[in-house]
Enzyme design. Sequence first.
Site, short mmCIF file in Angstrom:
data_model
loop_
_atom_site.label_atom_id
_atom_site.label_comp_id
_atom_site.label_asym_id
_atom_site.label_seq_id
_atom_site.Cartn_x
_atom_site.Cartn_y
_atom_site.Cartn_z
N THR A 1 -0.32 -10.38 -10.50
CA THR A 1 -1.27 -11.20 -11.24
C THR A 1 -0.72 -11.55 -12.63
O THR A 1 -0.24 -10.66 -13.34
CB THR A 1 -2.61 -10.47 -11.39
N GLN B 1 -23.75 -19.59 5.16
CA GLN B 1 -24.53 -19.86 6.36
C GLN B 1 -25.91 -20.42 6.00
O GLN B 1 -26.43 -21.30 6.66
CB GLN B 1 -24.67 -18.56 7.18
N SER C 1 0.80 -1.21 0.00
CA SER C 1 0.00 0.00 0.00
C SER C 1 0.84 1.27 0.00
O SER C 1 0.46 2.29 -0.56
CB SER C 1 -0.91 0.00 1.23
N ARG D 1 -12.28 12.49 -12.48
CA ARG D 1 -11.31 11.56 -11.93
C ARG D 1 -12.01 10.45 -11.13
O ARG D 1 -11.62 9.29 -11.19
CB ARG D 1 -10.31 12.31 -11.06
N GLU E 1 -5.80 -4.43 -5.55
CA GLU E 1 -6.06 -3.12 -6.19
C GLU E 1 -6.38 -2.05 -5.15
O GLU E 1 -7.33 -1.29 -5.30
CB GLU E 1 -7.17 -3.23 -7.24
N GLY F 1 -24.27 -26.77 6.96
CA GLY F 1 -23.13 -27.68 6.84
C GLY F 1 -22.73 -27.92 5.40
O GLY F 1 -21.54 -28.03 5.09
N HIS G 1 -38.72 -19.44 6.36
CA HIS G 1 -38.36 -19.03 7.72
C HIS G 1 -37.84 -17.59 7.68
O HIS G 1 -37.02 -17.24 6.84
CB HIS G 1 -37.27 -19.93 8.29
#
Lengths: 382, 260, 328
Positions: free
Chosen positions: A158, A336, A132, A311, A363, A340, A278
């Site tokens: 990359t 979630q 950074s 910009r 990025e 499982g 639900h």
Amino acid sequence: MPDFSLSPEQESLRDLARKFARTEMAPHAAECDRTARFPEEIYRKAFELGLMNLNVPTEYGGSGLGVLDQCLIVEELAYACGGMTTSIIANCLALEPILLGGTPEQKERFLKPFCADYQFASFALTEPSGGSDAGALRTRARREGDHYVLDGEKCFITNAPHASLYTVFATVDPALRHKGVTAFVVPRTTEGVTPGKDEEKMGHRASSTGTVRFDGARVPAANRLGGEGDGFSLAMRTLDQTRTPIGSLATGIAQAALDHAAAYALKRHSFGKPIAEHQAIQIKLANMAQSIHAARLLTWHAAWKIDRGERGTLESSIAKCFASDAALHVADEALQTFGGYGYMKEYPVEKLLRDAKLTQIYEGANEIQRSVIARELLRSYE
Amino acid sequence: MEIVVCVKPVPEGETRLRASADGASLDPEAVKFVLAGYDESAVEQALLLKESLPGSKVHAVSLGPAPRTEEVLRAAIALGCDAATWVDSGPAASPDPIDVARALAAALAPLPHDLVLLGKQAGDDEEGLVPAALAEFLGVPDVGHVVDLRWDAGRSRFTFRRAVEAGQETWEAPAPLVVALQQAWNDPRTAKLPAILKSRKVPIARVPPVALVPGVGRSQSVRFELPPPRSGARLVDFQTPEQAAEKLVKLLREEAKVFP
Amino acid sequence: MTERVLVVGELLTDRLSGSTVEAIGAGARLAGGASSVVGFLAGATARSRAPEFGRYGVTEVAILEDPACEGAPVAALVTAVVAAATELGTETILLAGTSFGRDLAGRLAARWGATAATGVTEITRVGSTLELRRPVFGGRATETRRIEGGRAVLALRPHAFPSATEAPCETRLRPIVAPAVPELLRAAHRTGLEASPGGAGPGLAEAAVVVSGGRGLRAPENFRLVEELAAALGAAVGASRAVTDAGWRPSSLQVGQTGKAVSPQLYIAVGISGAIQHLVGMMSSRVIVAINSDASAPIFKVADYGVVGDLFQILPALTNEVRRVRGQ
């Protein structure tokens, strides 16, 4: 009045990307993730269809698209596989410094032959000692006659192991900090350029990431983009252009996660009814949908500003930061929802969670995005 | 060679179907219309011929309402067709197929045509009537169920195969000819991004609306119904393969009554 | 006067096609009795085969004894059918919905000034209005079309109508003199015929039972398991796109959006997961059986009966059971 409708042209670009993503990428996404395979045959097809050098003007053999057009395409590709998308769009990032800082002669010399064939370019900024803090680069560029001699190492680059061209940011004098950073176009064939091996990653495993070493690599001064010390600004202006599509990449991953979760919630039963009935699950799905919708509109808005010639630093940082946070959260909630099963590699959602994570990091890490947002924000109060 | 390929906008393969408010036809709202299936193959066939015969031109023709019809023609241009004609049908929901053929023939007659290619049927209404009716109105022969169409330049004849129930027939015919293609035996190409962008700029000729009004001797869709959702298969439970076989045969004989 | 219905017969090598017999049945119900159905046959053997219509109570058959009708475009046939319909003053023509009938229908309607429909599964008549039902979108929806008066050419979907009941009678022959067909329309012609491998069995589109195999068979040599079951059932063999794309079997066997659409009484899908592209080709089958090891395969959603298990064990057992029950 804002107009959120897409032009028929944009619709057809999106259709092309969607079709490619669903017929060519998606069927191989799980396998490439499992085996960390870099699917050259898919990337080659992406190149042949014009999906690879999206930002390069047509006169240089690219597709000549604006940022919003790129965003539409990237979201569709990422819906099928975030990792492949990263590799497909990496050329845009690597070539943007040439577009922004190159002379007409340099554009002609580098872009035309590059875009004529299927090949990769890599944007080489990050170093092992820091990412950074781009002012603290250690890769040195020493002037020797009409050449520069590069020494140093770049990491997390990359497509580096596959690239034929690197846009490299090096410093002519570390003491100058930002003001010493200078950009160069370095062909892989240059003596002293050594790409390292593929890194083993958590996600984006169909993409390739690696180091590049420069050991006395002699680069013609004619390959310097702009003047000495212009590199930092060039890197920042490049990221202003390419940050927004990363927001779209994150949005694509999030949309895939929601689609999987909703489909699963409708067919999975508990307590005698589909779990989609639900409230606990409905709230999840509703929140996921809100995040995705906001992420998409933020990226569209940032892209629209940039395409108007502004910009867009604030807007693109907000879009990238929000969309990538949303992607991680949405993928997490999708997992979630699967319970499982979601944790099992046999199901597609855990991959989305791993892929989403990277969008917060690369990025410009989201911490940097937030500091940029705060800086831009506070400036308006000064 | 002057090739005309007729295409039709049809709902994308996995589009969710819904009846219109009056229940008479498909609700086109929220349906994505595309150049699909048979038509992609027809365009591919046209382009393959064009590429093998220098100087050839491919003209795409489509009948239908705005904007979908213009969009599939643009898709055809992006794939490589040289020109396009849009026969504006107005908003008619389900025109009579023979009328469609008549209107297409009227639009197509002034265009040079050594070969007219169509998919053997559209993926939506599956009528398959237009190719032969179009040929009749044009006064040229037609052949259906065609695969692998080639031009034998030495003998000035098309040679091709027909896939019918009995097997594969080989045929030949001179131009002009209407050909209805059987299936995606060729691997239709995908339009490239620059071609898509360029296709937006190609002018499309628009033939004034033709009257496709239902009346005596015309057929018209009056109901469009979706089957009740299938409840899913009844699974045969079994301990051994032999038991599975026995139970299944019993169900097919005694319950479904379809055992031959 | 009762409206007479013309049924254009399709000749197989040894008999009227099953779909023609269904068309006779549908025509008899539409016209209020088989005696109001007029048959039509064309080809070198038209005269000798015409009495086959009589088995189903059809008392009159128009014939065109023109060997040139075979292996030529349908234009010649169309001219004769129109001549017959004009002579008989009929307003409705029924055809088998096989490739024969489907090829004929469009040109016939255009020439005769009629409208037309194909793939018809139900016909009702109220006064001069015909209402037709036909599956569309590969069986994902059903369309009802109305024809208010006028001439109609209807090609019927195979197996949608019960076969005509046998009621043997004498048939009168009505030779048709068809006007000459312009040379241009006769210019296309057949130069060869290569029977399908499996050509001994019924054609896919017309078969009452179809057994199709997919990728779940894992290797081309295993496809014989499907063929053995089909043979035991007297069924036609089909395949998924994965199988024909991989070259295990010719593309003529492909069932699906880009292959053939089938609607047999019984469709057995073996090792086929049920991609939408396959489903649209077989969803209007009357009864669907799926045999697959993956219980979550989409094919089970459209199937009526499912067997979740190892097809390499189930299939031989099923073939044996079929042979036992059918006394083979």
